[in-house]
Enzyme design. Structure first.
Site, PDB file in Angstrom:
ATOM      1  N   GLN A  11       0.817  -1.327  -0.057  1.00 45.88           N
ATOM      2  CA  GLN A  11       0.008  -0.208   0.034  1.00 45.88           C
ATOM      3  C   GLN A  11       0.966   1.240  -0.007  1.00 45.88           C
ATOM      4  O   GLN A  11       1.293   1.596   0.947  1.00 45.88           O
ATOM      5  CB  GLN A  11      -1.115   0.039   1.338  1.00 45.88           C
ATOM      6  CG  GLN A  11      -1.802   1.201   1.530  1.00 45.88           C
ATOM      7  CD  GLN A  11      -2.197   1.075   3.076  1.00 45.88           C
ATOM      8  OE1 GLN A  11      -1.884   0.636   3.763  1.00 45.88           O
ATOM      9  NE2 GLN A  11      -3.462   1.997   3.185  1.00 45.88           N
ATOM     10  N   SER A  18       1.109   6.487   2.669  1.00 45.13           N
ATOM     11  CA  SER A  18       1.542   7.568   3.510  1.00 45.13           C
ATOM     12  C   SER A  18       3.063   7.983   2.621  1.00 45.13           C
ATOM     13  O   SER A  18       3.631   7.395   1.924  1.00 45.13           O
ATOM     14  CB  SER A  18       2.079   6.823   4.659  1.00 45.13           C
ATOM     15  OG  SER A  18       1.078   6.367   5.338  1.00 45.13           O
ATOM     16  N   GLU A  55      -9.013  -1.826   5.508  1.00 45.76           N
ATOM     17  CA  GLU A  55      -8.091  -1.598   6.531  1.00 45.76           C
ATOM     18  C   GLU A  55      -8.517  -1.711   7.887  1.00 45.76           C
ATOM     19  O   GLU A  55      -8.044  -2.483   8.817  1.00 45.76           O
ATOM     20  CB  GLU A  55      -7.063  -0.318   6.293  1.00 45.76           C
ATOM     21  CG  GLU A  55      -6.025  -0.343   7.572  1.00 45.76           C
ATOM     22  CD  GLU A  55      -4.944   0.738   6.957  1.00 45.76           C
ATOM     23  OE1 GLU A  55      -5.462   1.814   6.252  1.00 45.76           O
ATOM     24  OE2 GLU A  55      -3.656   0.399   7.191  1.00 45.76           O
ATOM     25  N   GLU A 105      -5.994   8.930  17.571  1.00 49.13           N
ATOM     26  CA  GLU A 105      -6.619  10.018  17.403  1.00 49.13           C
ATOM     27  C   GLU A 105      -7.597  10.245  16.334  1.00 49.13           C
ATOM     28  O   GLU A 105      -8.702  10.891  16.274  1.00 49.13           O
ATOM     29  CB  GLU A 105      -5.534  11.161  17.655  1.00 49.13           C
ATOM     30  CG  GLU A 105      -4.870  11.486  18.903  1.00 49.13           C
ATOM     31  CD  GLU A 105      -3.808  10.405  19.201  1.00 49.13           C
ATOM     32  OE1 GLU A 105      -3.450   9.732  18.257  1.00 49.13           O
ATOM     33  OE2 GLU A 105      -3.374  10.212  20.133  1.00 49.13           O
ATOM     34  N   SER A 121       4.612  -1.038   4.370  1.00 52.79           N
ATOM     35  CA  SER A 121       4.940  -2.489   4.937  1.00 52.79           C
ATOM     36  C   SER A 121       5.012  -3.303   3.707  1.00 52.79           C
ATOM     37  O   SER A 121       4.271  -3.023   2.635  1.00 52.79           O
ATOM     38  CB  SER A 121       3.749  -2.913   5.885  1.00 52.79           C
ATOM     39  OG  SER A 121       3.696  -2.033   6.947  1.00 52.79           O
TER      40      SER A 121
HETATM   41  C1  LIG Z   1       4.106  -0.483  11.573  1.00 51.82           C
HETATM   42  C2  LIG Z   1       3.522   0.606  10.558  1.00 51.82           C
HETATM   43  C3  LIG Z   1       3.100   0.215   9.419  1.00 51.82           C
HETATM   44  C4  LIG Z   1       2.601   1.067   8.414  1.00 51.82           C
HETATM   45  N1  LIG Z   1       2.248   0.511   7.052  1.00 51.82           N
HETATM   46  C5  LIG Z   1       1.831   1.266   6.000  1.00 51.82           C
HETATM   47  C6  LIG Z   1       1.753   0.919   4.826  1.00 51.82           C
HETATM   48  O1  LIG Z   1       1.802  -0.253   4.550  1.00 51.82           O
HETATM   49  N2  LIG Z   1       1.327   1.823   4.045  1.00 51.82           N
HETATM   50  C7  LIG Z   1       0.883   2.936   4.106  1.00 51.82           C
HETATM   51  O2  LIG Z   1       0.644   3.657   3.478  1.00 51.82           O
HETATM   52  N3  LIG Z   1       1.368   3.516   5.431  1.00 51.82           N
HETATM   53  C8  LIG Z   1       1.722   2.692   6.556  1.00 51.82           C
HETATM   54  N4  LIG Z   1       1.970   3.072   7.713  1.00 51.82           N
HETATM   55  C9  LIG Z   1       1.703   4.664   8.037  1.00 51.82           C
HETATM   56  C10 LIG Z   1       0.743   4.911   8.935  1.00 51.82           C
HETATM   57  O3  LIG Z   1      -0.750   4.877   8.291  1.00 51.82           O
HETATM   58  C11 LIG Z   1       0.678   6.498   9.511  1.00 51.82           C
HETATM   59  O4  LIG Z   1       2.055   6.210  10.197  1.00 51.82           O
HETATM   60  C12 LIG Z   1      -0.270   6.971  10.150  1.00 51.82           C
HETATM   61  O5  LIG Z   1      -1.395   7.276   9.329  1.00 51.82           O
HETATM   62  C13 LIG Z   1       0.030   8.206  10.915  1.00 51.82           C
HETATM   63  O6  LIG Z   1       0.727   9.126   9.919  1.00 51.82           O
HETATM   64  P1  LIG Z   1       1.993   9.761  10.427  1.00 51.82           P
HETATM   65  O7  LIG Z   1       2.908   8.845  10.921  1.00 51.82           O
HETATM   66  O8  LIG Z   1       2.520  10.698   9.294  1.00 51.82           O
HETATM   67  O9  LIG Z   1       1.633  10.702  11.628  1.00 51.82           O
HETATM   68  P2  LIG Z   1       1.162  12.154  11.802  1.00 51.82           P
HETATM   69  O10 LIG Z   1      -0.147  11.997  10.961  1.00 51.82           O
HETATM   70  O11 LIG Z   1       1.960  13.197  11.635  1.00 51.82           O
HETATM   71  O12 LIG Z   1       0.631  11.960  13.411  1.00 51.82           O
HETATM   72  C14 LIG Z   1       1.211  12.564  14.357  1.00 51.82           C
HETATM   73  C15 LIG Z   1       0.566  12.839  15.603  1.00 51.82           C
HETATM   74  O13 LIG Z   1      -0.381  13.855  15.340  1.00 51.82           O
HETATM   75  C16 LIG Z   1      -1.664  13.420  15.702  1.00 51.82           C
HETATM   76  N5  LIG Z   1      -2.757  13.837  14.616  1.00 51.82           N
HETATM   77  C17 LIG Z   1      -2.414  14.071  13.354  1.00 51.82           C
HETATM   78  N6  LIG Z   1      -3.570  14.850  12.899  1.00 51.82           N
HETATM   79  C18 LIG Z   1      -4.524  14.845  13.834  1.00 51.82           C
HETATM   80  C19 LIG Z   1      -5.809  15.492  14.116  1.00 51.82           C
HETATM   81  N7  LIG Z   1      -6.438  15.854  12.943  1.00 51.82           N
HETATM   82  N8  LIG Z   1      -6.267  15.246  15.261  1.00 51.82           N
HETATM   83  C20 LIG Z   1      -5.778  14.832  16.295  1.00 51.82           C
HETATM   84  N9  LIG Z   1      -4.513  14.389  16.053  1.00 51.82           N
HETATM   85  C21 LIG Z   1      -4.081  14.388  15.065  1.00 51.82           C
HETATM   86  C22 LIG Z   1      -1.565  11.969  15.346  1.00 51.82           C
HETATM   87  O14 LIG Z   1      -2.676  11.012  15.836  1.00 51.82           O
HETATM   88  C23 LIG Z   1      -0.534  11.362  15.919  1.00 51.82           C
HETATM   89  O15 LIG Z   1      -0.429  11.068  17.252  1.00 51.82           O
HETATM   90  C24 LIG Z   1       2.245   2.268   8.584  1.00 51.82           C
HETATM   91  C25 LIG Z   1       2.611   2.729  10.199  1.00 51.82           C
HETATM   92  C26 LIG Z   1       3.110   1.739  10.911  1.00 51.82           C
HETATM   93  C27 LIG Z   1       3.561   2.417  12.354  1.00 51.82           C
END
Ligand SMILES: Cc1cc2nc3c(=O)[nH]c(=O)nc-3n(C[C@H](O)[C@H](O)[C@H](O)COP(=O)(O)OP(=O)(O)OC[C@H]3O[C@@H](n4cnc5c(N)ncnc54)[C@H](O)[C@@H]3O)c2cc1C
Lengths: 428, 380
Positions: free
Chosen positions: A143, A146, A261, A388, A178
């Site tokens: 996928q 991100s 998902e 969140e 992933s």
């Molecule tokens: C083990 C693992 C596997 C993954 N696998 C995949 C994959 O295969 N493909 C893929 O595309 N992605 C994947 N991801 C990514 C995952 O979907 C994102 O990490 C997740 O959606 C959060 O985005 P970010 O890491 O940019 O954090 P951010 O969006 O920057 O968030 C940082 C913090 O801010 C908070 N925050 C952000 N916006 C808001 C809001 N509107 N209100 C309140 N709080 C908020 C969040 O909750 C978090 O606590 C994976 C992540 C992990 C950890």
């Protein structure tokens, strides 16, 4: 006369008896002090072990597929069995009683999320080309959603898709992808029109991960292993026949993936990881540490057990709704939140009982082995939509509370502030 | 009797009939009027519940004047009663006494049950312990039995004080677990029996009356087998905590809805307060708790009815009692917070739910008891 479901059960049982061995005991139910004591969520296997496990997963999926159980709910014209979600759940329930290779590397993302998305939005040609190969275990899908600057706010993604004759050229960077290092295809969301508001200028593509310009670099997780990656796309050519959904209509495609998902991340919990919340196992933990009469420990165990069983009951209810032909409501999101919480509490409960023997590997059975789970549970609150974001969704979509006031859904994407750094450099 | 055959459409119809009834007869004004009344509930509404909807008879066995349905169906009714905070002797008479009598069996039970099913007799079951607890396990000094019975099966008299009897001042028949020569047994006492003193007590939950009942050489009749209370009480606790869980879910959902509505209406800083994420996430947490509690209560009802694919009744009932007690209390507490100052007023309904939540949590012993009960039922 046996019902249709009874016949299905008999058929599945005959298949499993012929191709696998029945478990002596439930997966989460180990004899204390004997056998495997690892409680792994994210793998820390060295590459050769990991590759062998992937090969075994593919082989088992092939066996399922050849016997009609590779894609139980899929339409028959694309290699599916054409049965219901209930049949699928019944199959899973029966298979859990056997020792079979773990197939999460294929199922969690490829079969659980990407397959259903291709099925919902792909042309017949694209479905014919990829779905049988996916569900027979021949290929793995990832996928590509991100990006470094687009996580929770996925719709602000920046990877560019530009028209090139009858195809497209993709440029950009994906992250946290992933299983990309095992994947033959990826579902990529790209910015095709920066003049539209952010949700209305995205197009989705099925990308060949072996195509020139696709560069997969493993990222090491805090748990030690490398199961996710960054993926660089540099002048990657994709034919227009690999577009999913309309041009600039990729957000609808993404929603299909995200819906699947949320449905897939909640319900798990069986297998070795299930031990972390299994009462018999945790009771043995207390007994082995002489804490069976410790009131505070008993109380924490009981609280955890109550929530674990209630979450299990919630999952049963989802199954019964499927059975009755109803659509489940918010149960899937609630189940995901509870699953992450319960598993986290299980890990920390065990840690409290084990004490200092958890912080260094003395070789004692069932002590240091808990570190793998302790180092995995933080991810459960992040992946598949952070805690969140899940709460926002429950409050806004289920309870109907007002959305955050925001301008970023109306303005053209190119005018949005996308990072604090970008704003600073503009004002400098 | 096969309760599996009640379809979800039929359950929905039952729910909407009960909800319509509660909306008409037990709105907040009616609840407050009942609270201020002598009896503590509206006996006309109680009679109509029996005559128009047959609620008292719904889950009692057909041979005793009931309709033979189970907890699965009763859960729907109890959720709606909980939602409305209906003051009534339903929990004491139908659930506690009704279950005890059915479990005990015999002539005396057969004599009392038809009146309970018809709503013409109200009965209650006193908690057995001197501290108002429900344990025959003998774990602590509080577990001592509050009442003792004289020897023999005829001309039995009771002696002692039962401290916290639900609807104890108003019930027509009092059921008591009393220590006897053959061990604890179940006894029935009529309201007009000699040597019976009933003292209504001030209550935390204004919608449920509680009394202290004193027996002084009070004539009583043995119900079921001599010394048979342990098995009866175990069944009563499974059923009553499951029934209570359904009430708790209905009431918790009412709190969630009140908070959600208010969060959409109330404007501060030029925005609906529900658009503030602190409020929004509180609401999502409330929803999560309600959904999980709802699942636990339903599963317990299925288990207590003995449905084929349901978990063990004792475990599921204990899970539901713990999870629903905690959930309702949390949600009722946050409901006050979401409402701000208005939520702390006597005029607002939030405190009625908070009172019900705290009292319900403690009714059968509270957290220390229900978590240990879960472990015991699960074999730890
Ligand atoms: C083990 C693992 C596997 C993954 N696998 C995949 C994959 O295969 N493909 C893929 O595309 N992605 C994947 N991801 C990514 C995952 O979907 C994102 O990490 C997740 O959606 C959060 O985005 P970010 O890491 O940019 O954090 P951010 O969006 O920057 O968030 C940082 C913090 O801010 C908070 N925050 C952000 N916006 C808001 C809001 N509107 N209100 C309140 N709080 C908020 C969040 O909750 C978090 O606590 C994976 C992540 C992990 C950890």
């Amino acid at each position: 006369m046996p019902s249709e479901m009874d016949q299905f059960v008999a058929e599945v049982t005959a298949f499993l008896d012929a191709h696998a061995t029945r478990r002596a005991r439930a997966a989460e139910d180990v004899a204390w002090g004997e056998g495997e004591d690892r409680i792994t969520y994210f793998s820390t296997d060295p590459p050769d072990v990991e590759n062998a496990k992937v090969a075994a997963a593919k082989a088992w999926q092939r066996t399922r597929y050849d016997n009609g159980f590779g894609w139980i709910t899929g339409p028959t014209e694309f290699g599916g069995r054409g049965l219901t979600t209930l049949h699928d759940l019944v199959y899973d329930g029966l298979e859990a009683g056997y020792d079979v290779p773990e197939t999460g590397v294929l199922s969690l993302i490829g079969l659980g999320m990407i397959g259903p998305t291709i099925l919902a939005h792909g042309t017949d040609e694209l479905k014919q080309r990829y779905l049988p190969r996916l569900y027979s275990g021949e290929i793995i899908a990832c996928q590509l959603f991100s990006e470094p600057a687009a996580g929770s706010d996925l719709a602000s993604l920046e990877t560019k898709a530009v028209r090139d004759g009858d195809g497209w050229i993709l440029n950009g960077q994906k992250v946290w992808t992933s299983v990309a290092h095992h994947a033959a295809i990826g579902l990529a969301l790209c910015r095709s029109n920066p003049d539209n508001p952010k949700h209305k200028g995205i197009t989705a593509f099925v990308v060949d991960m072996t195509a020139p310009g696709v560069d997969v670099r493993p990222l090491r997780q805090m748990s030690g292993g490398s199961e996710f990656n960054e993926v660089f796309l540099t002048d990657v050519h994709v034919g227009d026949d690999h577009r999913l959904g309309p041009v600039d209509g990729g957000w609808g495609v993404a929603l299909t993936t995200l819906m699947n998902e949320r449905a897939s991340v909640g319900g798990e919990g069986a297998g070795p990881v299930g031990r972390a919340v299994a009462l018999p196992f945790l009771t043995e933990l207390l007994r082995a540490n002489g804490r069976l009469d410790d009131g505070a420990a008993r109380r924490r165990l009981a609280e955890l057990h109550a929530d674990t069983l209630a979450t299990e009951y919630l999952n049963h209810q989802m199954v019964r709704k499927f059975r009755a032909g109803e659509q489940p409501g918010p149960e899937a999101s609630v189940s995901k939140l509870m699953y992450a919480q319960n598993l986290t509490r299980g890990a920390h409960f065990a840690a409290e009982i084990i004490g200092p023997r958890l912080i260094a590997d003395t070789g004692a059975w069932g002590t240091y082995s808990w570190t793998e789970l302790l180092l995995s549970t933080p991810a459960l609150r992040i992946l598949g939509g952070t805690e969140e974001i899940m709460k926002n969704i429950l409050a806004e979509r289920v309870l109907g509370l007002p959305k955050e006031p925001g301008i970023d859904t109306r303005s053209p994407f190119r005018e949005l502030r996308r990072s604090a750094g970008a704003t600073e450099s503009r004002s400098a | 009797m096969s309760t599996e055959n009640t379809t979800s459409t039929e359950l929905d119809e039952l729910r909407s009939a009960v909800r319509d009834f509660m909306t008409a007869k037990a709105d907040e004004r009616a609840v407050r009027a009942a609270i201020d009344s002598e009896r503590g509930y509206d006996d006309k509404v109680w009679a109509q519940m029996a005559e128009q909807l047959g609620l008292q008879s719904l889950a009692l066995p057909t041979e005793h004047g009931g309709d033979g349905y189970g907890l699965v169906e009763l859960t729907v009714v109890l959720e709606e009663m909980g939602r409305a905070l209906l003051p009534s002797p339903f929990l004491s008479s139908v659930v506690l006494a009704g279950t005890a009598l059915v479990a005990a069996g015999g002539d005396e039970a057969a004599r009392i049950l038809p009146g309970i099913a018809a709503g013409t007799t109200t009965a209650t079951l006193a908690p057995p312990n001197v501290d108002g607890g429900w344990s025959l396990g003998g774990r602590g000094t509080g577990d001592a039995l509050a009442v003792t019975a004289s020897a023999g099966t005829d001309d039995v008299t009771l002696e002692g004080t039962a401290p916290l009897v639900l609807d104890g001042a108003g019930a027509d028949v009092l059921l008591v677990v009393a220590g006897g020569p053959a061990g604890p047994g179940l006894y029935a006492v009529d309201a007009d029996a000699a040597g019976l003193t009933r003292t209504p007590l001030p209550v935390l939950d204004l919608t449920r009356r509680i009394a202290t009942v004193t027996f002084a050489a009070t004539p009583a009749r043995l119900v079921g087998a001599a010394g048979g209370a342990a098995a009866i009480l175990d069944r009563v606790l499974d059923v009553a905590t499951t029934a209570l869980a359904a009430e708790q879910v209905g009431a918790a959902r009412a709190c969630l809805e009140a908070s959600t509505t208010y969060a959409k209406d109330r404007v501060q800083f030029g925005r609906q307060i529900g658009s503030f994420q602190a409020v929004k996430h509180k609401a999502a947490d409330m929803l999560t708790r309600v959904q999980v509690a709802d699942a636990a209560a339903r599963e317990a009802a299925r288990a207590v009815d003995g449905l084929a694919d349901a978990p063990e009744a004792g475990v599921a009932a204990a899970v539901a009692h713990a999870v629903c007690s905690e959930a309702f209390l949390a949600v009722a507490t946050e409901n006050i917070q979401v409402h701000g100052g208005i939520g702390f007023t006597w005029e607002h309904a939030a405190h009625l739910y908070y009172r019900r939540a705290k009292a319900s949590q403690l009714l059968f012993g509270g957290p220390a008891v229900y978590y240990e009960r879960l472990l015991a039922k699960a074999g730890v």
